[in-house]
Design a protein around this motif. Structure first.
Motif, PDB file in Angstrom:
ATOM      1  N   HIS A  89     -34.030  -6.875  -3.723  1.00 43.23           N
ATOM      2  CA  HIS A  89     -33.076  -7.367  -2.728  1.00 43.23           C
ATOM      3  C   HIS A  89     -31.668  -7.434  -3.311  1.00 43.23           C
ATOM      4  CE1 HIS A  89     -36.172  -9.457   0.128  1.00 43.23           C
ATOM      5  NE2 HIS A  89     -36.203  -8.150   0.177  1.00 43.23           N
ATOM      6  N   ASP A  90     -31.576  -7.955  -4.536  1.00 41.10           N
ATOM      7  CA  ASP A  90     -30.266  -8.044  -5.175  1.00 41.10           C
ATOM      8  C   ASP A  90     -29.649  -6.665  -5.367  1.00 41.10           C
ATOM      9  OD1 ASP A  90     -30.597 -10.773  -5.293  1.00 41.10           O
ATOM     10  OD2 ASP A  90     -31.170 -10.818  -7.405  1.00 41.10           O
ATOM     11  N   GLY A  91     -30.505  -5.650  -5.495  1.00 40.14           N
ATOM     12  CA  GLY A  91     -30.027  -4.283  -5.649  1.00 40.14           C
ATOM     13  C   GLY A  91     -29.725  -3.586  -4.343  1.00 40.14           C
ATOM     14  N   GLY A  92     -29.970  -4.268  -3.214  1.00 43.30           N
ATOM     15  CA  GLY A  92     -29.620  -3.710  -1.913  1.00 43.30           C
ATOM     16  C   GLY A  92     -30.765  -3.069  -1.161  1.00 43.30           C
ATOM     17  N   PHE A  93     -32.026  -3.316  -1.586  1.00 46.84           N
ATOM     18  CA  PHE A  93     -33.178  -2.668  -0.972  1.00 46.84           C
ATOM     19  C   PHE A  93     -34.046  -3.646  -0.179  1.00 46.84           C
ATOM     20  CE2 PHE A  93     -32.153  -0.227  -4.767  1.00 46.84           C
ATOM     21  CZ  PHE A  93     -32.260   1.092  -4.341  1.00 46.84           C
ATOM     22  N   HIS A  94     -34.492  -3.212   0.998  1.00 51.49           N
ATOM     23  CA  HIS A  94     -35.630  -3.878   1.618  1.00 51.49           C
ATOM     24  C   HIS A  94     -36.861  -3.573   0.765  1.00 51.49           C
ATOM     25  CE1 HIS A  94     -33.341  -4.942   5.105  1.00 51.49           C
ATOM     26  NE2 HIS A  94     -33.254  -3.721   5.598  1.00 51.49           N
ATOM     27  N   PHE A  95     -37.873  -4.444   0.838  1.00 51.64           N
ATOM     28  CA  PHE A  95     -39.077  -4.255   0.024  1.00 51.64           C
ATOM     29  C   PHE A  95     -40.296  -4.247   0.939  1.00 51.64           C
ATOM     30  CE2 PHE A  95     -42.596  -5.557  -2.694  1.00 51.64           C
ATOM     31  CZ  PHE A  95     -42.371  -4.810  -3.840  1.00 51.64           C
ATOM     32  N   VAL A  96     -41.110  -3.201   0.817  1.00 52.54           N
ATOM     33  CA  VAL A  96     -42.287  -3.025   1.660  1.00 52.54           C
ATOM     34  C   VAL A  96     -43.512  -2.948   0.755  1.00 52.54           C
ATOM     35  CG1 VAL A  96     -43.380  -1.615   3.441  1.00 52.54           C
ATOM     36  CG2 VAL A  96     -40.866  -1.677   3.261  1.00 52.54           C
ATOM     37  N   SER A  97     -44.545  -3.730   1.052  1.00 50.05           N
ATOM     38  CA  SER A  97     -45.784  -3.682   0.272  1.00 50.05           C
ATOM     39  C   SER A  97     -46.940  -3.379   1.211  1.00 50.05           C
ATOM     40  CB  SER A  97     -46.019  -5.015  -0.456  1.00 50.05           C
ATOM     41  OG  SER A  97     -47.105  -4.918  -1.348  1.00 50.05           O
ATOM     42  N   ILE A  98     -47.742  -2.367   0.870  1.00 49.27           N
ATOM     43  CA  ILE A  98     -48.756  -1.883   1.804  1.00 49.27           C
ATOM     44  C   ILE A  98     -50.178  -2.029   1.260  1.00 49.27           C
ATOM     45  CG2 ILE A  98     -47.149  -0.206   2.809  1.00 49.27           C
ATOM     46  CD1 ILE A  98     -48.630   2.000   1.217  1.00 49.27           C
ATOM     47  N   ASN A  99     -51.104  -2.206   2.178  1.00 54.82           N
ATOM     48  CA  ASN A  99     -52.525  -2.091   1.877  1.00 54.82           C
ATOM     49  C   ASN A  99     -52.979  -0.654   2.106  1.00 54.82           C
ATOM     50  OD1 ASN A  99     -53.012  -4.735   1.139  1.00 54.82           O
ATOM     51  ND2 ASN A  99     -53.850  -5.346   3.119  1.00 54.82           N
ATOM     52  N   TYR A 100     -54.181  -0.361   1.634  1.00 56.39           N
ATOM     53  CA  TYR A 100     -54.843   0.915   1.927  1.00 56.39           C
ATOM     54  C   TYR A 100     -56.340   0.665   1.795  1.00 56.39           C
ATOM     55  CZ  TYR A 100     -54.515   0.994  -3.217  1.00 56.39           C
ATOM     56  OH  TYR A 100     -54.561   0.662  -4.551  1.00 56.39           O
ATOM     57  N   ARG A 101     -57.141   1.514   2.404  1.00 61.67           N
ATOM     58  CA  ARG A 101     -58.586   1.343   2.299  1.00 61.67           C
ATOM     59  C   ARG A 101     -59.044   1.534   0.854  1.00 61.67           C
ATOM     60  NH1 ARG A 101     -60.497   5.500   6.705  1.00 61.67           N
ATOM     61  NH2 ARG A 101     -58.449   6.382   6.140  1.00 61.67           N
ATOM     62  N   LEU A 102     -60.097   0.814   0.495  1.00 63.98           N
ATOM     63  CA  LEU A 102     -60.533   0.769  -0.884  1.00 63.98           C
ATOM     64  C   LEU A 102     -61.835   1.535  -1.102  1.00 63.98           C
ATOM     65  CD1 LEU A 102     -59.787  -3.009  -1.560  1.00 63.98           C
ATOM     66  CD2 LEU A 102     -58.373  -1.050  -2.213  1.00 63.98           C
ATOM     67  N   ALA A 103     -61.962   2.091  -2.300  1.00 60.82           N
ATOM     68  CA  ALA A 103     -63.186   2.759  -2.738  1.00 60.82           C
ATOM     69  C   ALA A 103     -64.166   1.688  -3.263  1.00 60.82           C
ATOM     70  CB  ALA A 103     -62.858   3.767  -3.844  1.00 60.82           C
ATOM     71  N   PRO A 104     -65.464   1.997  -3.310  1.00 61.56           N
ATOM     72  CA  PRO A 104     -66.079   3.294  -3.020  1.00 61.56           C
ATOM     73  C   PRO A 104     -66.436   3.512  -1.556  1.00 61.56           C
ATOM     74  CG  PRO A 104     -67.747   1.820  -3.840  1.00 61.56           C
ATOM     75  CD  PRO A 104     -66.449   1.048  -3.874  1.00 61.56           C
TER      76      PRO A 104
END
Length: 329
Positions: A89-104
């Motif tokens: 944020h201090d660097g000027g960026f929005h931050f997005v954190s994502i899930n994804y389906r998990l193995a196995p």
């Protein structure tokens, strides 16, 4: 689809965020919203967007998309320290954190589909989210760093830059196709029946509060079993490691070209989970093709170095990440 959540307390002892811990209200000058970017049956796959503060006349900001680690077997989108979000944020960026389906339960090609769909969703919704779709970078740790390196040639359009923290670029290396000496030497042999009790038949997109990669509980126990037996690669892909032709398109080391995005690699030399040599190989290939890159290595970092709170070397690393992205995104 959208709902608002609060940031979870981070367990500094286990390096994990955990649903058992009470929620903290975010008091900084940004909002975090949770979105469902994909739905398969009843399974909702979510993304958290931590919005940096914007001035009234500011239209759109660049964004950093974070992909969590966990051996492709466990983990969730909360696995990031609040101070690192603040650094972006201090660097000027929005931050997005994502899930994804998990193995196995879900195999690598479908996991990659989730990364593609998250990327497409962000491009589609960018204007309404205040994100500049032409200025998006991807950052990941461990398995998330592997998926990040995949994104450098698998996504269309390609990310403006990628950052790999303790990642890997060659799946068919002996590290993943044979019993891992460290896990065999340092841990008691895991019983297969006990390990397989921790996984299920139905797809999931985030592991639960009783799963731990650091304590090797729940799905973390299954990961340990796979590394001890040298079957991790088969379990997460469903393919025999000897089928090198199938793996070719899933190995970043084989797919670097002059058009690969600017790349930053970070890796601890004594990493006992993902060999340091994996990042060294990637750095050499980037150099061979003339790809803009930076390699930050440290003789003291373990595999989960980014989760060391109040560590000056890690804080400096994130400052360098932000600086690299400011130059190239």
């Amino acid at each position: 689809m959208q709902d608002t959540e609060h940031m979870l307390i981070y367990d500094e002892n286990t390096h994990e965020t955990d649903a058992r811990y009470k929620a903290l209200h975010v008091t900084r000058s940004y909002l975090m919203n949770t979105y469902v970017f994909k739905k398969i049956g009843n399974q909702e796959i979510k993304a958290d967007i931590y919005f940096a503060e914007q001035t009234k006349d500011e239209q759109k900001r660049p964004a950093v998309i974070f992909i969590h680690g966990g051996g492709l077997i466990m983990g969730h989108r909360k696995a990031i320290l609040p101070e690192h979000i603040q650094a972006f944020h201090d660097g000027g960026f929005h931050f997005v954190s994502i899930n994804y389906r998990l193995a196995p339960e879900t195999k690598l090609p479908e996991i990659l589909d989730d990364i593609r769909d998250a990327w497409a969703w962000l491009h589609d919704k960018a204007d309404s989210l205040g994100i500049n779709r032409d200025r998006m970078a991807i950052l990941g740790h461990s398995a998330g760093a592997y998926l990040t390196l995949l994104s450098g040639y698998q996504l269309n359009p390609r990310p403006a830059a990628v950052v790999s923290m303790a990642g890997y670029c060659k799946l068919t290396s002996e590290s993943f196709t044979a019993p891992a000496p460290y896990y065999v030497r340092e841990y008691a042999s895991v019983d297969e029946s006990e390990a397989r009790k921790t996984i299920g038949q139905h797809m999931i997109s985030e592991s639960g509060p009783n799963d731990s990669m650091q304590r090797y509980l729940g799905r973390g126990l299954f990961y340990l079993f796979c590394r001890q037996k040298g079957i991790w690669l088969y379990e997460v892909t469903g393919h025999d490691p000897d089928d090198r032709a199938w793996f070719a398109k899933y190995e970043p080391i084989q797919n670097v070209s002059a058009s690969y995005p600017p790349t930053m690699l970070l890796h601890g030399e004594p990493d006992t989970d993902i060999p340091f040599e994996q990042s060294l190989l990637m750095q050499q290939e980037l150099a061979r093709y003339g790809v803009t890159h930076k390699f930050l290595r440290d003789p003291n970092w373990g595999h989960t170095f980014l989760y060391m709170p109040n560590d000056e070397s890690v804080d400096e690393a994130f400052r360098q990440i932000v600086s690299f992205l400011q130059q190239h995104v």
